[in-house]
Every structure is written in structure tokens, then in C-alpha cells.
Enzyme design. Structure first.
Site, PDB file in Angstrom:
ATOM      1  N   GLU A  87       0.824  -1.209   0.000  1.00  0.00           N
ATOM      2  CA  GLU A  87       0.000   0.000   0.000  1.00  0.00           C
ATOM      3  C   GLU A  87       0.857   1.257   0.000  1.00  0.00           C
ATOM      4  OE1 GLU A  87      -3.664  -1.895   2.604  1.00  0.00           O
ATOM      5  OE2 GLU A  87      -2.692  -0.055   3.268  1.00  0.00           O
ATOM      6  N   CYS A 100       3.127   8.295   1.835  1.00  0.00           N
ATOM      7  CA  CYS A 100       3.394   7.282   2.850  1.00  0.00           C
ATOM      8  C   CYS A 100       3.731   5.983   2.120  1.00  0.00           C
ATOM      9  CB  CYS A 100       2.136   7.123   3.710  1.00  0.00           C
ATOM     10  SG  CYS A 100       2.243   5.820   4.922  1.00  0.00           S
ATOM     11  N   CYS A 107       4.529  -7.649   7.278  1.00  0.00           N
ATOM     12  CA  CYS A 107       5.449  -7.288   8.364  1.00  0.00           C
ATOM     13  C   CYS A 107       5.539  -8.456   9.328  1.00  0.00           C
ATOM     14  CB  CYS A 107       4.945  -6.049   9.105  1.00  0.00           C
ATOM     15  SG  CYS A 107       6.099  -5.483  10.389  1.00  0.00           S
ATOM     16  N   CYS A 111       2.460  -6.673  15.559  1.00  0.00           N
ATOM     17  CA  CYS A 111       1.758  -5.794  16.515  1.00  0.00           C
ATOM     18  C   CYS A 111       0.266  -6.127  16.438  1.00  0.00           C
ATOM     19  CB  CYS A 111       2.014  -4.329  16.186  1.00  0.00           C
ATOM     20  SG  CYS A 111       3.773  -3.935  16.225  1.00  0.00           S
ATOM     21  N   CYS A 114      -2.457  -3.932  14.458  1.00  0.00           N
ATOM     22  CA  CYS A 114      -2.095  -3.470  13.120  1.00  0.00           C
ATOM     23  C   CYS A 114      -2.508  -4.499  12.068  1.00  0.00           C
ATOM     24  CB  CYS A 114      -0.590  -3.242  13.071  1.00  0.00           C
ATOM     25  SG  CYS A 114       0.051  -2.955  11.413  1.00  0.00           S
ATOM     26  N   CYS A 328      -2.551   1.522   7.918  1.00  0.00           N
ATOM     27  CA  CYS A 328      -1.586   0.542   7.487  1.00  0.00           C
ATOM     28  C   CYS A 328      -2.162  -0.868   7.262  1.00  0.00           C
ATOM     29  CB  CYS A 328      -0.562   0.527   8.615  1.00  0.00           C
ATOM     30  SG  CYS A 328       0.770  -0.567   8.499  1.00  0.00           S
TER      31      CYS A 328
HETATM   32  N1  SAH Z   1       6.536  -0.505  11.243  1.00  0.00           N
HETATM   33  C1  SAH Z   1       6.682   0.875  11.502  1.00  0.00           C
HETATM   34  C2  SAH Z   1       6.094   1.758  10.425  1.00  0.00           C
HETATM   35  C3  SAH Z   1       4.781   1.365   9.820  1.00  0.00           C
HETATM   36  S1  SAH Z   1       3.385   1.501  10.872  1.00  0.00           S
HETATM   37  C4  SAH Z   1       6.103   1.233  12.866  1.00  0.00           C
HETATM   38  O1  SAH Z   1       5.423   0.403  13.447  1.00  0.00           O
HETATM   39  O2  SAH Z   1       6.399   2.334  13.331  1.00  0.00           O
HETATM   40  C5  SAH Z   1       3.159   3.266  10.987  1.00  0.00           C
HETATM   41  C6  SAH Z   1       2.401   3.711  12.212  1.00  0.00           C
HETATM   42  O3  SAH Z   1       1.024   3.313  12.121  1.00  0.00           O
HETATM   43  C7  SAH Z   1       2.949   3.124  13.502  1.00  0.00           C
HETATM   44  O4  SAH Z   1       3.069   4.106  14.500  1.00  0.00           O
HETATM   45  C8  SAH Z   1       1.877   2.126  13.855  1.00  0.00           C
HETATM   46  O5  SAH Z   1       1.880   1.836  15.221  1.00  0.00           O
HETATM   47  C9  SAH Z   1       0.633   2.818  13.394  1.00  0.00           C
HETATM   48  N2  SAH Z   1      -0.526   1.932  13.249  1.00  0.00           N
HETATM   49  C10 SAH Z   1      -0.574   0.686  12.758  1.00  0.00           C
HETATM   50  N3  SAH Z   1      -1.832   0.183  12.807  1.00  0.00           N
HETATM   51  C11 SAH Z   1      -2.601   1.149  13.354  1.00  0.00           C
HETATM   52  C12 SAH Z   1      -3.995   1.238  13.684  1.00  0.00           C
HETATM   53  N4  SAH Z   1      -4.814   0.222  13.447  1.00  0.00           N
HETATM   54  N5  SAH Z   1      -4.444   2.397  14.221  1.00  0.00           N
HETATM   55  C13 SAH Z   1      -3.589   3.430  14.473  1.00  0.00           C
HETATM   56  N6  SAH Z   1      -2.273   3.396  14.185  1.00  0.00           N
HETATM   57  C14 SAH Z   1      -1.777   2.269  13.640  1.00  0.00           C
HETATM   58 FE1  SF4 Z   2       4.783  -3.952  11.541  1.00  0.00          FE
HETATM   59 FE2  SF4 Z   2       2.372  -2.875  11.868  1.00  0.00          FE
HETATM   60 FE3  SF4 Z   2       3.944  -3.285  13.985  1.00  0.00          FE
HETATM   61 FE4  SF4 Z   2       4.585  -1.346  12.213  1.00  0.00          FE
HETATM   62  S1  SF4 Z   2       2.757  -1.440  13.531  1.00  0.00           S
HETATM   63  S2  SF4 Z   2       5.954  -2.919  13.125  1.00  0.00           S
HETATM   64  S3  SF4 Z   2       3.864  -2.337  10.308  1.00  0.00           S
HETATM   65  S4  SF4 Z   2       3.091  -4.892  12.659  1.00  0.00           S
END
Ligand code: SAH
Ligand code: SF4
Length: 357
Positions: A87, A100, A107, A111, A114, A328
Site C-alpha cells: 500500500e 506514505c 510485516c 503488533c 495493526c 496501514c
Molecule cells: N513498522 C513501523 C512503520 C509502519 S506503521 C512502525 O510500526 O512504526 C506506521 C504507524 O502506524 C505506527 O506508528 C503504527 O503503530 C501505526 N498503526 C498501525 N496500525 C494502526 C492502527 N490500526 N491504528 C492506528 N495506528 C496504527
Molecule cells: Fe509492523 Fe504494523 Fe507493527 Fe509497524 S505497527 S511494526 S507495520 S506490525
């Protein structure tokens, strides 16, 4: 297969050695300074244009494209040559245009909140695949792209070498200021240290999401390996070495990490950073498998005010493109589900990234 954004200026010169010398400059300028596609370079003979289009195919094809926020946000799902999907989001603001980008297909960090983390890891992107996302987004707008954030799919600091090459090219060839390039990390400490030793003073954002290890472990599994103290140490060193403010990202989840006491503990951990401690609050975008919800605005404001009182500067991120699943990994997940529903029996999940254009 080589894409136009794999080649260095020298390599393009070699490819065009049968042509007049000025051709390579002309093509290079059109590709990078003017952000044009090869097929749009009308200042070169059509036979040469056709040859270049044929020899240097794009690495990304559009699998899906959707606008929201009255056309100010455009989201792409791009398909890579091997079928993996990623994306990219283009966001126009009054004073800047930001792209972005994804650094990986999927990934591995897992997390829990996410959508990308829930879907698992497919593969790393190479530098040209990262850079092409920016150039392709540029093709969609007459305004010049001014900022790039590595906040799409993937963990950029788990793919450091290609990410650094992409940063170099976006700076030197595409012409973006290093401080307008932001790498967001979940806290891969060795990668943070590598980025600190990297020449360009790019902006670093660190996804913290919790003030205590116990809670952070439930949201960010990598915290078992790199606990908060180690991550904040590396962020402190980055700020000191680069002389740049580091931002901490904090996805606000109702009843989980949004209590004012947690704001106090967060402030206590990050105060005294070079350039000041700054937190970017992101209201959670609810995702399929995660039960959490975003707090209401009042609760977020209370949390923000408590941080401010403790000497931390705060921004609350507007949720761009919520209506198009712009968080994301969400749009790609939706596309995958649609595909799987249409094709019963087809394997789903990581490794079967297939899209319906
Ligand atoms: N992997 C990196 C960058 C990609 S994610 C990281 O985790 O920082 C970019 C941002 O989007 C991160 O701060 C992540 O925690 C946030 N993010 C991911 N899923 C999300 C969600 N469902 N709601 C809000 N923020 C989210
Ligand atoms: Fe990976 Fe999503 Fe965690 Fe960023 S927030 S490190 S993209 S799993």
C-alpha cells in the site's frame, strides 16, 4: 528485471551510450527532477522512448486505487512483479504533499492492533520498489511531493540497507530534503543505531504506544527483545547525534493506554530529549482481529493536555482516509478478503497476495 528507478545516472549513461551524450541527461532529468514516466518523455525520439519503456518496465502495477477526503487523499494498492501487494498513500495538505510508503510486503513484527502485522510477512522491498511508490504517486498530482514517510506496510529498520539506499535516492535524485524524509520504527534498536550512523539526518519516529513494558508487550511483541528503556536510549542517542527532534507515536486505545496516569508515566520516560520530547497521538483505527476502539476526542484531549503540562509537545493526528481503510494494511486486507470470497478454496493469508484490479 531492471526498473527505471534501479539505475544510477552512470548506469543510464551506459544504457544510452549509442545515443547523443545529452540524451542521458534529458532522460535523467525527466525521470527524477520532473517526475515523469518514461512514456511521457516526449522530448526524445519515439523509437527510443519505446525501447526504454520495453527495457525498463515499471516494478509496480496498480491493483486498486481509491480517493477520499474530497480528493486530498489517494490510496494505492500496488502489485509487485512477483504478485506480492503493498500500500502507498498520497496525502495533500495546504502546505505540503506527503507520500506514505511501504518498506516490506507485510510485516513480521506482529503488533496486535495493526492490520499489516495481523497478515504476516511476505518479503522485503528493494530500494527501487520503495522509490517507485513516491514517483508513481507524484505522477498523480501537479503539486510537487515534498515529504515521504515510511509509515506504510512493513518495518523499515528490519530492511535497513534498501531503505537507506531509497532514502539516498529520494534525497539526491528526487530532490527531497533529508528532514522531510521520516522513518517510523517499532523500535528495532540495532536498526536505529545504523540509521544514526547513516549520513543523512532523516527524521526518526518511534512507535511507543505504552509507558510500561508489561502493557507494551501485549501490543508490540518486539518489546520482549527491545524493551522500552533500550528503545528510548537509542532514540535519545539518535536525537543527540543528528541534532534532530525524535517523535514518539502513540496509537490511543480506549481503556488500554489512554489514562492520564499513563500520560504522566510516558512523559517521565521521554523528558529531556535533545530537541524536546514530542508525541504524536494517533486515534486507533479499528482493525479486524483487534477488539480495541479509539477513545473519544475529549479523552484524547485530556491525555494530550496532561502530556503538555509535563513538558512534552503533542500533536493529534487527523485520521486521513478512514473511509477507505487508509490505516496501514487495511485496504490490502479488505482486497484479499474480497478475492478469497470470490474464489472459494483459494489459499488465504500471507504468501497468496493476489488482487483483483
Ligand atoms: N513498522 C513501523 C512503520 C509502519 S506503521 C512502525 O510500526 O512504526 C506506521 C504507524 O502506524 C505506527 O506508528 C503504527 O503503530 C501505526 N498503526 C498501525 N496500525 C494502526 C492502527 N490500526 N491504528 C492506528 N495506528 C496504527
Ligand atoms: Fe509492523 Fe504494523 Fe507493527 Fe509497524 S505497527 S511494526 S507495520 S506490525
Amino acid at each position: 528485471m531492471t526498473s527505471p528507478y534501479d539505475l544510477t545516472r552512470e548506469e543510464l549513461g551506459v544504457l544510452l551510450e549509442d545515443e547523443p551524450r545529452y540524451r542521458a541527461d534529458q532522460v535523467w532529468r525527466a525521470l527524477w527532477s520532473e517526475g515523469k514516466a518514461l512514456s511521457e518523455i516526449t522530448t526524445i525520439p519515439s523509437a527510443l522512448r519505446a525501447r526504454l519503456v520495453d527495457e525498463l518496465p515499471k516494478a509496480l502495477s496498480v491493483a486498486h486505487e481509491v480517493d477520499s477526503d474530497g480528493g486530498m487523499t489517494r490510496k494505492y494498492v500496488f502489485r509487485l512483479a512477483d504478485g506480492a501487494t503493498i500500500e502507498t498513500v498520497l496525502m495533500a495538505y495546504e502546505d505540503r504533499v506527503s507520500v506514505c510508503v511501504s518498506s516490506q510486503a507485510g510485516c513480521a513484527m506482529g503488533c496486535t492492533f495493526c492490520a499489516t502485522g495481523q497478515a504476516g510477512f511476505e518479503r522485503h522491498l528493494d530500494a527501487a520498489e520503495i522509490v517507485e511508490q513516491v514517483v508513481r504517486a507524484q505522477h498523480a498530482t501537479t503539486q510537487r511531493v515534498s515529504h515521504v514517510v515510511f509509515m506504510g506496510m512493513g518495518e523499515p529498520l528490519a530492511n535497513v540497507d534498501p531503505v537507506c539506499t531509497a532514502l539516498e535516492r529520494l534525497h539526491a535524485d528526487f530532490g527531497l530534503s533529508a528532514r522531510h524524509l521520516t522513518v517510523s520504527t517499532v523500535g528495532v534498536v540495532p536498526g536505529m543505531r545504523r540509521l544514526a550512523a547513516f549520513d543523512l539526518p532523516v527524521t526518526l519516529a518511534v512507535s511507543l504506544h505504552a509507558p510500561d513494558d508489561e502493557l507494551r508487550e501485549t501490543l508490540v511483541p518486539l518489546n520482549h527483545r527491545y524493551p522500552i528503556a533500550a528503545v528510548i536510549d537509542a532514540a535519545r542517542d539518535y536525537a543527540a547525534v543528528k541534532g534532530r527532534r525524535v517523535t514518539f507515536e502513540y496509537a490511543c486505545i480506549e481503556g488500554v493506554n489512554d489514562h492520564v496516569d499513563q500520560a504522566d508515566r510516558l512523559a517521565g520516560r521521554i523528558r529531556g530529549m535533545r530537541g524536546g520530547a514530542h508525541v504524536n497521538l494517533i486515534p486507533l483505527n479499528p482493525t479486524g482481529e483487534f477488539a480495541g476502539q479509539p477513545p473519544d476526542r475529549e479523552r484524547i484531549n485530556r491525555f494530550a493536555a496532561r502530556l503538555t503540562t509535563a513538558g512534552v509537545t503533542v500533536t493529534v493526528r487527523r485520521n486521513r482516509g478512514v473511509d477507505i481503510d487508509a490505516a496501514c494494511g487495511q485496504l490490502r486486507t479488505r482486497e484479499k478478503q474480497n478475492r478469497d470470497e470470490k474464489s472459494p478454496g483459494r489459499a488465504s493469508g500471507a504468501g497468496s497476495a493476489t488482487m483483483v484490479p
